[in-house]
Scaffold this motif. Structure first.
Motif, mmCIF file in Angstrom:
data_model
loop_
_atom_site.group_PDB
_atom_site.id
_atom_site.type_symbol
_atom_site.label_atom_id
_atom_site.label_comp_id
_atom_site.label_asym_id
_atom_site.label_seq_id
_atom_site.Cartn_x
_atom_site.Cartn_y
_atom_site.Cartn_z
ATOM 1 N N GLU A 178 11.676 22.044 8.202
ATOM 2 C CA GLU A 178 12.263 21.091 7.280
ATOM 3 C C GLU A 178 12.764 19.811 8.147
ATOM 4 O O GLU A 178 12.808 18.554 7.225
ATOM 5 C CB GLU A 178 13.472 21.686 6.751
ATOM 6 C CG GLU A 178 13.321 22.795 5.573
ATOM 7 C CD GLU A 178 14.664 23.529 5.086
ATOM 8 O OE1 GLU A 178 14.693 23.972 4.043
ATOM 9 O OE2 GLU A 178 15.513 23.343 5.883
ATOM 10 N N HIS B 47 16.007 32.633 1.445
ATOM 11 C CA HIS B 47 15.874 31.835 0.331
ATOM 12 C C HIS B 47 15.710 30.282 0.903
ATOM 13 O O HIS B 47 14.713 29.656 0.230
ATOM 14 C CB HIS B 47 17.280 31.850 -0.564
ATOM 15 C CG HIS B 47 17.257 33.087 -1.373
ATOM 16 N ND1 HIS B 47 16.597 34.278 -1.228
ATOM 17 C CD2 HIS B 47 17.957 33.383 -2.418
ATOM 18 C CE1 HIS B 47 16.690 35.143 -1.987
ATOM 19 N NE2 HIS B 47 17.788 34.435 -2.942
ATOM 20 N N ARG B 48 16.167 30.110 1.982
ATOM 21 C CA ARG B 48 16.017 28.833 2.468
ATOM 22 C C ARG B 48 14.464 28.621 3.072
ATOM 23 O O ARG B 48 13.785 27.718 2.943
ATOM 24 C CB ARG B 48 16.801 28.238 3.536
ATOM 25 C CG ARG B 48 16.643 27.018 4.316
ATOM 26 C CD ARG B 48 17.611 26.680 5.412
ATOM 27 N NE ARG B 48 17.184 25.579 5.995
ATOM 28 C CZ ARG B 48 17.432 25.396 7.364
ATOM 29 N NH1 ARG B 48 18.247 26.121 7.981
ATOM 30 N NH2 ARG B 48 17.300 23.976 8.047
ATOM 31 N N ARG C 128 11.956 28.170 0.592
ATOM 32 C CA ARG C 128 11.987 26.672 -0.020
ATOM 33 C C ARG C 128 11.148 25.844 1.297
ATOM 34 O O ARG C 128 10.360 25.156 0.880
ATOM 35 C CB ARG C 128 13.296 25.998 -0.235
ATOM 36 C CG ARG C 128 14.160 26.659 -1.451
ATOM 37 C CD ARG C 128 15.262 25.944 -1.640
ATOM 38 N NE ARG C 128 16.147 25.885 -0.663
ATOM 39 C CZ ARG C 128 17.061 26.666 -0.286
ATOM 40 N NH1 ARG C 128 17.332 27.739 -1.267
ATOM 41 N NH2 ARG C 128 18.101 26.644 0.500
#
Length: 729
Positions: free
Chosen positions: A372, A397-398, A401
């Motif tokens: 990210e 969950h991160r 993404r």
């Protein structure tokens, strides 16, 4: 007409022998334990009994998939590899080699391809962005062993069949079948220990099936194992119970560090009464032969490396290191390792958080950061091999993404799952029965020396083997053409003939190459490793070779573990380093924790006998029953918090609504969720029907064990509230 084949089960670390019956179409009609296997002797668990169902899972991919937009289509192998080649070339041309990363999942420890081909692939990619399930599991043990004994694989295992006293922490082998301790029929070995008059004690926040079998179960607060172990060490010094059997460095430093952890002080932090701590230390010291063994519950905690270090400090201080009935080092048949330099961690650090490398890997807890965070070295291309980190890594969950934002991703995996759905290309390996099997990694931790090879039971039918898939990816990444196996064999032989005392010192490489047997490069490499290994016909230690294993399809017993510390030690000093400076530094962090108040409620993980992370949840016989995704909680906490049939669990990273399973087998203040669930929307039919929730929606990627970078999954602070409060809020 039917046929019978014998194979090693590849589904956990127990390496049990199986006898399979196949019909004319190659379908498995029955699976039994192989009674002629000298190591497992017919033992089988529900996972092994379901091997045929897993092998023929209708949701298993048979052909490569290419994603175009939001749609998947089947492709030929050449087209799929060409797509990978274009993707890698485009990303690295624009952003450099450090924009690539690799993630290796747990099943790699159970395949020959994972053991032999992942390292060349990583080298060919030319990146330091290497991540694996190891930093979500056992990295603290590797780091502690590396610092103490000089090599991260120098891991002593309890000599289960001869010990008189076993102290076990954070392990549940009646469910897991053992971990970093390869022992088929672990339950039977524990029962035999008790039958011969030995004593078995389990320390765990849950009264597990293993704890119920033990002579004694001791509840302990999650994440406080290092405090408890230091209390035991303190008692040994205070009562003059230390009995060293080997030369060590650092005895005085350990004695000084232990002064800060007397039993009455650590009792307040651990919940274990001081008198119990003192008694356990005395029992360890008094037992004729004793072993301390700790596993994932103690590794995946805030002080995981300190706990693993203190386990072997205790084994050393009681004179039980490298001793029959104590803890010993296996001597695997493929062991051929030169001397290393001093073991170090942190040779490089992660780009974003500065977390240390260990064993050539960066912590999976920072993988999302690296994807990210913009800047030079940002991960834009990812290869995953047999891994599902969306469900197995902290704050999954991160990561879910983050993976969606990659420029290109390729997965070597039999399933379209929660992680591989983000790939641009999926390359499925063949079925289990189409693959040969030898346990390169796991036999290095066996409680008895043993070797067994299972050749493929069924033909490939035009599908490339997993070894060929990884070799092709390696060639793509390197930009070279040629036969990877020939290159590796040539390198190994050249090194062997130049190594003093290797057994082939000074011989002709071409002559030796001509003597290798095997139908594939994989088998020829195995033959070479066996012949050069300690029992091999080229090493002067015996006559072991691929041919001999093929002639003995049930496996070969290579004898009980024997003392071998001098040949195992790779420390610069040549002795056991009892007080590595890196770990003594971390003791200051542990001391500071003595003054902190524990959270009101904490979360821990849980293993099921019929489960192995996320990859067995699509096999009908293995889900349901006791293998369900529930939140275990003590009835005292249910009443105190006014809970009903389900509850909302909140942490620093997320929240889940989970059905409750009240039970007095878990201590008050602790809740437990099993690992590897969360299959909502899965294309895997059985898994989708038993979706559960992912515990790693609640775990925090910012929390790691400092020396190793291992993720913290046990002792996670959480709040529990009734579901009725959702609408009220």
């Amino acid at each position: 007409m039917t046929s019978t084949v014998h194979r090693t089960c590849p589904l956990c670390e127990a390496v049990c022998g199986l006898t399979l019956t196949l019909d004319d179409g190659g379908h498995v009609t029955s699976v039994r334990g192989d009674r002629e296997d000298p190591f497992s002797r017919g033992f089988i668990c529900p996972k092994g009994a379901s091997l045929g169902r897993l092998d023929e899972d209708p949701d298993r991919l048979r052909k490569p998939l290419i994603r175009e937009g939001g749609r998947w289509r089947e492709a030929g192998w050449d087209e799929a590899f060409a797509a990978v080649e274009r993707g890698l070339a485009e990303v690295t041309a624009a952003h450099g080699r450090q924009s690539a990363a690799v993630y290796l999942g747990n099943p790699n420890a159970h395949t020959m391809a994972g053991a032999l081909y992942n390292a060349p692939l990583i080298k060919a990619l030319g990146t330091r962005n290497v991540f694996s399930a190891s930093t979500a599991d056992q990295m603290p043990k590797h780091v502690a062993s590396g610092l103490m004994f000089g090599h991260p694989l120098a891991i002593p295992v309890p000599d289960l069949d001869r010990t008189d006293y076993l102290l076990m922490l954070g392990a549940n082998p009646l469910e897991s079948n053992g971990s970093l301790c390869t022992a088929p029929d672990f339950p039977g070995r524990l029962k035999a220990l008790r039958r011969r008059g030995g004593r078995f004690v389990v320390v765990d926040p849950r009264r597990t099936r293993t704890a119920e079998l033990a002579d004694e179960h001791v509840f302990v607060r999650p994440g406080t194992d290092a405090y408890l172990l230091f209390g035991l060490v303190h008692t040994l010094f205070a009562e003059d119970l230390v009995a060293l059997a080997h030369q060590v460095n650092g005895l005085d430093e350990v004695r000084e560090a232990a002064k800060h952890f007397p039993p009455d002080v650590v009792a307040r932090r651990t919940g274990v009464p001081a008198e119990v701590i003192v008694r356990l230390a005395r029992e360890l010291a008094a037992a004729p032969r004793a072993a301390v063994y700790a596993r994932i519950g103690t590794c995946t905690a805030e002080f995981g490396t300190l706990a693993q270090w203190l386990v072997d400090v205790l084994n050393t201080l009681t004179g039980n290191l490298d001793r029959p009935g104590g803890v010993m080092f296996a001597k695997p048949a493929t062991e051929f390792a030169g001397r290393r330099g001093p073991y170090r961690v942190g040779r490089w650090k992660s780009r974003v958080r500065g977390l240390p490398e260990a064993n050539g890997e960066l912590p999976v807890a920072t993988l999302a950061d690296e994807i990210e965070t913009p800047g030079e070295g940002q991960v834009r291309f990812l290869v995953t091999v047999a891994g599902n980190p969306v469900l197995s890594a902290p704050h999954g969950h991160r990561l879910d993404r983050a993976l969606a934002g990659l420029d290109f991703m390729v997965s070597v995996d039999p399933y379209l799952n929660e992680t591989t759905k983000h790939a641009h290309v999926i390359l499925p390996p063949p079925r289990v029965l189409q693959s040969g099997h030898y346990d390169f990694a796991l036999l290095g931790f066996a409680v008895r020396n043993y070797a067994r090879y299972s050749p493929p039971s069924l033909p490939l039918d035009g599908q490339p083997s997993e070894a060929q898939i990884l070799a092709r990816l390696t060639m793509i990444a390197s930009g070279l053409d040629g036969d990877l196996d020939e290159f590796v064999i040539g390198q190994m032989l050249a090194k062997a003939v130049e190594t003093p005392g290797s057994g082939v010192e000074g011989r002709d490489v071409a002559e030796l190459r001509a003597l290798l047997e095997g139908r594939t490069g994989v088998e020829q490499r195995l033959d070479l490793m066996l012949k050069l290994g300690p029992y091999g016909e080229w090493a002067g230690g015996g006559d072991l070779s691929l041919r001999k294993l093929l002639d003995n399809p049930h496996g070969l017993d290579l004898g009980p573990l024997r003392p071998r510390l001098p040949e195992v030690l790779k420390t610069a000093s040549g002795v056991v380093e009892l007080a590595p400076p890196l770990l003594l530094e971390d003791v200051d962090r542990l001391r500071a924790g003595l003054e902190t108040e524990p959270p009101e409620m904490v979360l821990i993980g849980r293993r099921h006998l019929r489960s192995n992370n996320s990859w067995l949840h699509n096999v009908g016989p293995l889900v349901g029953g006791s293998n369900t995704c529930t939140l275990q909680i003590n009835p005292v906490d249910v009443a105190r918090l006014g809970l009903g049939g389900e509850a909302v669990v909140r942490s620093a990273t997320g929240e889940l609504t989970v059905p409750l399973e009240p039970t007095d087998t878990i201590m008050p203040g602790v809740v437990s969720l099993p690992h590897g669930w969360g299959h909502q929307g899965s294309s895997q039919a059985v898994a989708a029907k038993h979706a559960g929730v992912s515990a790693n929606a609640l775990t925090d990627e910012s929390a790691v064990d400092v020396p190793s970078g291992n993720a913290v999954f046990n002792g996670v602070p959480v709040n529990i509230s009734p579901t009725s409060m959702i609408s009220a809020h």
